[in-house]
Design an enzyme around this catalytic site. Structure first.
Site, PDB file in Angstrom:
ATOM      1  N   ASP A   4       1.031  -1.109   0.032  1.00 41.10           N
ATOM      2  CA  ASP A   4       0.230   0.019   0.010  1.00 41.10           C
ATOM      3  C   ASP A   4       1.051   1.306  -0.043  1.00 41.10           C
ATOM      4  O   ASP A   4       2.116   1.065   0.145  1.00 41.10           O
ATOM      5  CB  ASP A   4      -0.747  -0.185   1.451  1.00 41.10           C
ATOM      6  N   SER A   5       0.057   2.441  -0.256  1.00 39.36           N
ATOM      7  CA  SER A   5       0.981   3.474  -0.353  1.00 39.36           C
ATOM      8  C   SER A   5       1.281   3.809   1.204  1.00 39.36           C
ATOM      9  O   SER A   5       2.506   4.757   1.242  1.00 39.36           O
ATOM     10  CB  SER A   5       0.153   4.786  -0.870  1.00 39.36           C
ATOM     11  N   CYS A  27      -4.177  -1.361  -2.081  1.00 40.87           N
ATOM     12  CA  CYS A  27      -4.436   0.033  -2.472  1.00 40.87           C
ATOM     13  C   CYS A  27      -5.251   0.063  -3.591  1.00 40.87           C
ATOM     14  O   CYS A  27      -5.120  -0.252  -4.633  1.00 40.87           O
ATOM     15  CB  CYS A  27      -3.100   0.717  -2.672  1.00 40.87           C
ATOM     16  N   GLU A  83      -3.209   9.566   7.774  1.00 40.20           N
ATOM     17  CA  GLU A  83      -1.822   9.021   8.057  1.00 40.20           C
ATOM     18  C   GLU A  83      -1.231   9.799   9.002  1.00 40.20           C
ATOM     19  O   GLU A  83      -0.316   9.617   9.959  1.00 40.20           O
ATOM     20  CB  GLU A  83      -1.164   9.669   6.669  1.00 40.20           C
ATOM     21  N   CYS A  86     -11.109   3.100  -0.264  1.00 38.22           N
ATOM     22  CA  CYS A  86      -9.747   3.444  -0.146  1.00 38.22           C
ATOM     23  C   CYS A  86      -9.395   2.705   1.416  1.00 38.22           C
ATOM     24  O   CYS A  86     -10.209   2.719   2.336  1.00 38.22           O
ATOM     25  CB  CYS A  86      -9.629   5.110   0.269  1.00 38.22           C
ATOM     26  N   HIS A 103      -7.590   3.357   3.652  1.00 37.28           N
ATOM     27  CA  HIS A 103      -7.316   4.244   4.893  1.00 37.28           C
ATOM     28  C   HIS A 103      -8.674   4.441   5.544  1.00 37.28           C
ATOM     29  O   HIS A 103      -8.655   4.699   6.894  1.00 37.28           O
ATOM     30  CB  HIS A 103      -6.672   5.524   4.477  1.00 37.28           C
TER      31      HIS A 103
END
Ligand code: DGL
Length: 283
Positions: A13-14, A76, A161, A195, A197
């Site tokens: 994932d990013s 992702c 994040e 997403c 996240h």
């Protein structure tokens, strides 16, 4: 690249978001080995160009192949929407024809239409995912009668994040973006968190959604599809090693990653640093 024997499943994932997918993969396949790679130093991918996401994702896949992974999951949505097809069709045949790279957008789309009772579905995702149009296109293949509306939520990933998953500031943006989605189709009764996240914002998202509208994270859907994939591909199933080991890597500082990652993964973990940029010269 050398032919590959048995090895762990690579999960990329990013940043931290893929840990919400890995958590479910591990729950579904507890005896398998995994290697997680988060490109936290270059996150977020959401606003980046197609070409940049493709290049970064390819570097990550190459690195995971270098760790002996016969199979890599792009955990992702942005990378799945913008890089997966090119990696599968253009890069893989020359790079490592005996290995596989899977995304999470298609397995989610295969189930998405079953989540709505009235045929009105919402998708929340990054700018990259939404602009790619991949969700409406994929979902239409499986559920042509479902009406799909989508909304980009550009600031949610930076909030997550940075560990900001509650409070006035993030709530303002979550409420605004959900409002924009519902304004497109007030009949929406299910919303896919497109997403990785966003599951961290689930309590807030549920608070901001109108009553009767459910929010659906992807982790369990993706895990069930991977289990199914391994059943249908015994040759790959045999090559995924067992032992229940998980190794974590980040392009950021490991101590910083570990502190925050525990929140996403649901338990303490210990990572090591990796440099992906060095690989870019090989492109
Ligand atoms: N977690 C990623 C996704 O599922 C994207 C986060 C980012 O913008 O880097 O789309």
């Amino acid at each position: 690249m050398e032919p590959c024997g048995r090895g762990p499943v690579g999960v990329f994932d990013s940043g931290y978001g893929g840990l919400t997918i890995l958590r479910e993969l591990r729950r579904a396949l507890p005896d398998r080995d995994f290697v997680y790679l988060g490109d936290n130093a270059r996150s977020p991918y959401g606003p980046r160009s197609f070409e940049t996401v493709r290049r970064y994702s390819r570097q990550a896949v190459e690195w995971l192949f270098g760790r002996g992974c016969p199979l890599v999951v792009l955990a992702c949505n942005t990378a799945s929407a913008r890089a997966l097809r090119t990696i599968q069709q253009r890069d893989l045949p020359g790079l490592a024809p005996d290995r596989r790279v899977l995304g999470i957008l298609r397995p989610t789309s295969e189930e998405a239409g079953n989540l709505t009772k009235n045929g009105h579905l919402g998708i929340l995702g990054t700018e990259g995912t939404v602009r790619s149009g991949s969700y409406p296109v994929e979902i239409a293949r499986f559920f042509p009668d479902v009406k799909v509306s989508q909304q980009a939520c550009p600031l949610w990933v930076p909030f997550v994040e940075n560990g900001e998953t509650s409070g006035e500031a993030v709530e303002w943006f979550v409420r605004r973006d959900i409002g924009r989605l519902m304004a497109q189709d007030p009949e929406i009764d299910a919303v896919v968190l497109g997403c990785t996240h966003y599951p961290l914002l689930l309590p807030l998202i549920e608070k901001c959604l109108p009553e009767g509208v459910r929010a659906v994270p992807q982790g369990e859907l993706v895990a069930a599809k991977l289990v199914d994939y391994l059943k249908r591909h015994p040759e790959m199933d045999e090559r995924v090693s067992s032992g229940g080991e998980i190794a974590f890597f980040t392009t950021e500082q490991p101590d910083f990653f570990d502190r925050r990652a525990a929140f996403f993964f649901g338990e303490p973990l210990s990572s090591a640093h990796v440099e992906l940029e060095k690989q870019s010269g090989r492109e």
